[in-house]
Scaffold this motif. Structure first.
Motif, PDB file in Angstrom:
ATOM      1  N   HIS A  19       0.765  -1.024  -0.068  1.00  0.00           N
ATOM      2  CA  HIS A  19      -0.086   0.153   0.399  1.00  0.00           C
ATOM      3  C   HIS A  19       0.647   1.402   0.275  1.00  0.00           C
ATOM      4  CE1 HIS A  19      -4.090  -1.689   1.250  1.00  0.00           C
ATOM      5  NE2 HIS A  19      -3.359  -2.692   0.928  1.00  0.00           N
ATOM      6  N   TYR A  20       1.841   1.041   0.313  1.00  0.00           N
ATOM      7  CA  TYR A  20       2.662   1.886   0.803  1.00  0.00           C
ATOM      8  C   TYR A  20       4.354   2.034   0.263  1.00  0.00           C
ATOM      9  CZ  TYR A  20      -1.219   3.380   4.067  1.00  0.00           C
ATOM     10  OH  TYR A  20      -2.229   3.946   3.781  1.00  0.00           O
ATOM     11  N   LEU A  21       4.836   2.738  -0.573  1.00  0.00           N
ATOM     12  CA  LEU A  21       6.533   2.854  -0.256  1.00  0.00           C
ATOM     13  C   LEU A  21       7.168   3.715   0.299  1.00  0.00           C
ATOM     14  CD1 LEU A  21       8.795   2.037  -2.645  1.00  0.00           C
ATOM     15  CD2 LEU A  21       7.503   3.631  -3.824  1.00  0.00           C
ATOM     16  N   MET A  22       8.559   4.129   0.951  1.00  0.00           N
ATOM     17  CA  MET A  22       8.956   5.073   1.046  1.00  0.00           C
ATOM     18  C   MET A  22      10.218   4.323   0.775  1.00  0.00           C
ATOM     19  SD  MET A  22       8.556   3.972   5.669  1.00  0.00           S
ATOM     20  CE  MET A  22       9.062   6.190   5.804  1.00  0.00           C
ATOM     21  N   ILE A  23      10.871   6.165   0.053  1.00  0.00           N
ATOM     22  CA  ILE A  23      12.126   6.318   0.018  1.00  0.00           C
ATOM     23  C   ILE A  23      12.995   6.876   0.719  1.00  0.00           C
ATOM     24  CG2 ILE A  23      13.387   6.980  -2.532  1.00  0.00           C
ATOM     25  CD1 ILE A  23      10.788   6.495  -3.572  1.00  0.00           C
ATOM     26  N   TYR A  24      14.304   6.452   0.548  1.00  0.00           N
ATOM     27  CA  TYR A  24      15.627   7.312   0.997  1.00  0.00           C
ATOM     28  C   TYR A  24      16.377   6.689   0.316  1.00  0.00           C
ATOM     29  CZ  TYR A  24      12.845   6.320   6.300  1.00  0.00           C
ATOM     30  OH  TYR A  24      11.625   6.219   6.910  1.00  0.00           O
ATOM     31  N   LEU A  25      17.009   8.412   0.392  1.00  0.00           N
ATOM     32  CA  LEU A  25      18.221   8.484  -0.304  1.00  0.00           C
ATOM     33  C   LEU A  25      18.889   9.638   0.337  1.00  0.00           C
ATOM     34  CD1 LEU A  25      18.100  11.562  -2.638  1.00  0.00           C
ATOM     35  CD2 LEU A  25      15.868   9.548  -3.805  1.00  0.00           C
ATOM     36  N   TYR A  47      15.498  23.190   0.910  1.00  0.00           N
ATOM     37  CA  TYR A  47      14.728  21.734  -0.208  1.00  0.00           C
ATOM     38  C   TYR A  47      13.530  20.660   0.236  1.00  0.00           C
ATOM     39  CZ  TYR A  47      18.071  22.829  -3.541  1.00  0.00           C
ATOM     40  OH  TYR A  47      19.431  23.242  -3.821  1.00  0.00           O
ATOM     41  N   PRO A  48      12.424  21.117   0.051  1.00  0.00           N
ATOM     42  CA  PRO A  48      10.877  19.668   0.305  1.00  0.00           C
ATOM     43  C   PRO A  48      11.240  18.864   0.180  1.00  0.00           C
ATOM     44  CG  PRO A  48       9.933  20.805  -1.104  1.00  0.00           C
ATOM     45  CD  PRO A  48      11.964  21.891  -1.118  1.00  0.00           C
ATOM     46  N   LEU A  49      11.244  17.726   1.710  1.00  0.00           N
ATOM     47  CA  LEU A  49      11.739  16.485   2.144  1.00  0.00           C
ATOM     48  C   LEU A  49      12.919  16.361   2.148  1.00  0.00           C
ATOM     49  CD1 LEU A  49       9.208  14.814  -0.381  1.00  0.00           C
ATOM     50  CD2 LEU A  49       8.750  16.010   1.269  1.00  0.00           C
ATOM     51  N   VAL A  50      13.644  16.779   2.979  1.00  0.00           N
ATOM     52  CA  VAL A  50      15.262  17.017   2.816  1.00  0.00           C
ATOM     53  C   VAL A  50      15.237  17.224   4.543  1.00  0.00           C
ATOM     54  CG1 VAL A  50      17.808  17.877   2.253  1.00  0.00           C
ATOM     55  CG2 VAL A  50      15.794  17.342   0.496  1.00  0.00           C
ATOM     56  N   SER A  51      15.831  16.249   5.249  1.00  0.00           N
ATOM     57  CA  SER A  51      16.111  16.447   6.365  1.00  0.00           C
ATOM     58  C   SER A  51      18.142  15.627   6.854  1.00  0.00           C
ATOM     59  CB  SER A  51      15.166  16.309   7.722  1.00  0.00           C
ATOM     60  OG  SER A  51      15.908  16.603   8.872  1.00  0.00           O
ATOM     61  N   LYS A  52      19.160  16.693   6.941  1.00  0.00           N
ATOM     62  CA  LYS A  52      20.032  15.950   7.714  1.00  0.00           C
ATOM     63  C   LYS A  52      21.025  15.313   6.460  1.00  0.00           C
ATOM     64  CE  LYS A  52      18.868  15.310  12.183  1.00  0.00           C
ATOM     65  NZ  LYS A  52      18.597  14.850  13.727  1.00  0.00           N
ATOM     66  N   GLY A  53      21.080  16.105   5.073  1.00  0.00           N
ATOM     67  CA  GLY A  53      21.161  15.584   3.925  1.00  0.00           C
ATOM     68  C   GLY A  53      20.858  14.435   3.555  1.00  0.00           C
ATOM     69  N   MET A  54      19.341  13.544   3.633  1.00  0.00           N
ATOM     70  CA  MET A  54      19.204  12.713   3.248  1.00  0.00           C
ATOM     71  C   MET A  54      17.267  13.057   2.959  1.00  0.00           C
ATOM     72  SD  MET A  54      20.637  10.002   3.684  1.00  0.00           S
ATOM     73  CE  MET A  54      19.024   8.837   3.828  1.00  0.00           C
ATOM     74  N   TRP A  55      17.006  12.628   1.745  1.00  0.00           N
ATOM     75  CA  TRP A  55      15.621  13.154   1.034  1.00  0.00           C
ATOM     76  C   TRP A  55      14.276  11.484   1.409  1.00  0.00           C
ATOM     77  CZ3 TRP A  55      12.288  11.254  -2.690  1.00  0.00           C
ATOM     78  CH2 TRP A  55      11.046  11.671  -2.779  1.00  0.00           C
ATOM     79  N   SER A  56      13.473  11.939   1.455  1.00  0.00           N
ATOM     80  CA  SER A  56      12.517  11.201   2.258  1.00  0.00           C
ATOM     81  C   SER A  56      11.237  11.477   2.351  1.00  0.00           C
ATOM     82  CB  SER A  56      12.514  10.539   4.180  1.00  0.00           C
ATOM     83  OG  SER A  56      12.397  11.405   4.448  1.00  0.00           O
ATOM     84  N   ALA A  57      10.647  10.334   1.567  1.00  0.00           N
ATOM     85  CA  ALA A  57       9.019  10.337   1.253  1.00  0.00           C
ATOM     86  C   ALA A  57       8.389   8.902   1.860  1.00  0.00           C
ATOM     87  CB  ALA A  57       8.928  10.364  -0.098  1.00  0.00           C
ATOM     88  N   ILE A  58       7.149   8.819   1.756  1.00  0.00           N
ATOM     89  CA  ILE A  58       6.141   8.335   1.423  1.00  0.00           C
ATOM     90  C   ILE A  58       5.024   8.534   0.805  1.00  0.00           C
ATOM     91  CG2 ILE A  58       4.956   9.034   3.647  1.00  0.00           C
ATOM     92  CD1 ILE A  58       4.547   5.770   4.436  1.00  0.00           C
ATOM     93  N   ILE A  59       4.687   7.138  -0.285  1.00  0.00           N
ATOM     94  CA  ILE A  59       3.395   7.472  -1.418  1.00  0.00           C
ATOM     95  C   ILE A  59       2.805   6.232  -1.187  1.00  0.00           C
ATOM     96  CG2 ILE A  59       3.680   7.340  -4.023  1.00  0.00           C
ATOM     97  CD1 ILE A  59       6.578   7.379  -4.015  1.00  0.00           C
ATOM     98  N   LYS A  81      20.198  11.538  -9.745  1.00  0.00           N
ATOM     99  CA  LYS A  81      20.283  10.667  -9.744  1.00  0.00           C
ATOM    100  C   LYS A  81      21.195   9.995  -8.340  1.00  0.00           C
ATOM    101  CE  LYS A  81      24.660   9.379 -12.668  1.00  0.00           C
ATOM    102  NZ  LYS A  81      25.464   9.946 -13.559  1.00  0.00           N
ATOM    103  N   VAL A  82      20.240   8.672  -8.689  1.00  0.00           N
ATOM    104  CA  VAL A  82      20.953   8.041  -7.376  1.00  0.00           C
ATOM    105  C   VAL A  82      21.179   6.982  -7.599  1.00  0.00           C
ATOM    106  CG1 VAL A  82      19.382   6.988  -5.470  1.00  0.00           C
ATOM    107  CG2 VAL A  82      18.458   8.635  -6.680  1.00  0.00           C
ATOM    108  N   CYS A  83      21.176   6.211  -9.138  1.00  0.00           N
ATOM    109  CA  CYS A  83      22.051   5.123  -8.805  1.00  0.00           C
ATOM    110  C   CYS A  83      21.850   3.915  -7.960  1.00  0.00           C
ATOM    111  CB  CYS A  83      24.007   5.078  -8.942  1.00  0.00           C
ATOM    112  SG  CYS A  83      24.095   6.204 -10.794  1.00  0.00           S
ATOM    113  N   ASP A  84      23.125   3.432  -6.808  1.00  0.00           N
ATOM    114  CA  ASP A  84      22.661   2.471  -6.119  1.00  0.00           C
ATOM    115  C   ASP A  84      22.729   2.704  -4.629  1.00  0.00           C
ATOM    116  OD1 ASP A  84      25.006   3.182  -6.038  1.00  0.00           O
ATOM    117  OD2 ASP A  84      25.363   1.029  -6.427  1.00  0.00           O
ATOM    118  N   SER A  85      22.756   3.855  -4.089  1.00  0.00           N
ATOM    119  CA  SER A  85      22.655   5.111  -2.959  1.00  0.00           C
ATOM    120  C   SER A  85      21.529   5.082  -2.524  1.00  0.00           C
ATOM    121  CB  SER A  85      23.374   6.189  -2.940  1.00  0.00           C
ATOM    122  OG  SER A  85      22.189   7.120  -3.834  1.00  0.00           O
ATOM    123  N   GLY A  86      20.199   4.660  -2.909  1.00  0.00           N
ATOM    124  CA  GLY A  86      18.728   4.790  -1.847  1.00  0.00           C
ATOM    125  C   GLY A  86      18.569   3.281  -1.558  1.00  0.00           C
ATOM    126  N   THR A  87      17.712   3.619  -0.882  1.00  0.00           N
ATOM    127  CA  THR A  87      16.866   2.427   0.382  1.00  0.00           C
ATOM    128  C   THR A  87      15.316   2.468  -0.076  1.00  0.00           C
ATOM    129  OG1 THR A  87      18.101   2.455   1.940  1.00  0.00           O
ATOM    130  CG2 THR A  87      16.673   1.461   2.149  1.00  0.00           C
TER     131      THR A  87
END
Length: 209
Positions: A19-25, A47-59, A81-87
């Motif tokens: 039901h949901y997707l969480m993204i951290y990068l 920058y929206p959704l950015v805290s302590k150098g990390m962008w995070s969203a729940i969709i 441009k994320v490549c393999d650095s996201g979770t």
């Protein structure tokens, strides 16, 4: 383990169960940007959704909305441009984590589909709806080569934002300084002049000895 899925979850189940997707990068200004959807200009406020150098969203995968988006952010185009650095985590209706990818972007689910796992590109409306979200999401990236586990590891590998060597050219540095408010530009200018003056005085003193 780069990919994990809870025991008992199958690919055909994900369309119903997820039901949901969480993204951290990590948010790197050289690799990530927001552009105003209407004006086509780079968005240079906080920058929206950015805290302590990390962008995070729940969709919300059913409504295609970013749940932590605020209307005051407006309509923006986000590109990274994320490549393999996201979770990436898939959650069920009770927000229990059922899948995890700590690897390349699952572009079968996250736009755009032809980005080969390197980019995230989101056209976000003021209410958080992602205009270019796929109508028929492909969850295969969460299944291929996945490890079956009884509990998902929810830790996130964050990139350090301190103690990192950063090098800028003069033009890059000036461009960043000019983005700052005028009063900060003046303060930095005064500090640079004072520092340069001290160095000049020290050289004069050494020359007189």
């Amino acid at each position: 383990m780069a990919k994990q899925i809870l025991v008992g979850i199958r690919e055909q189940d994900l369309n119903e169960v997820a039901h949901y997707l969480m993204i951290y990068l990590p948010f790197n200004e050289e690799l990530c940007s927001y552009t105003d959807n209407w004006l086509g200009e780079l968005y240079e406020n906080k920058y929206p959704l950015v805290s302590k150098g990390m962008w995070s969203a729940i969709i919300d995968l059913k409504t295609h909305k970013i749940l932590n988006w605020k209307q005051e952010f407006g309509c923006l185009y986000f590109q990274a441009k994320v490549c393999d650095s996201g979770t990436y985590f898939l959650l069920d209706k009770d927000k229990k984590v059922i899948c995890k990818i700590a690897d390349y972007v699952p572009n079968g689910l996250i736009p755009e589909t032809d980005d080969c796992g390197d980019y995230i590109r989101l056209r976000i409306n003021y209410d958080g709806t992602i205009e270019n979200w796929p109508d028929e999401p492909d969850f295969s990236d969460f299944i291929e080569g996945v490890g079956i586990v009884e509990k998902i590891d929810t830790s996130i590998e964050e990139e350090p934002i301190l103690d990192t060597k950063v090098e800028f050219t003069y033009s890059q540095l000036m461009a960043k300084l000019l983005r700052l408010p005028k009063h900060l530009q003046m303060e930095i200018g005064r500090a640079l002049i004072a520092n340069a003056s001290e160095g000049f005085e020290e050289e004069e003193d050494e020359g007189s000895l």
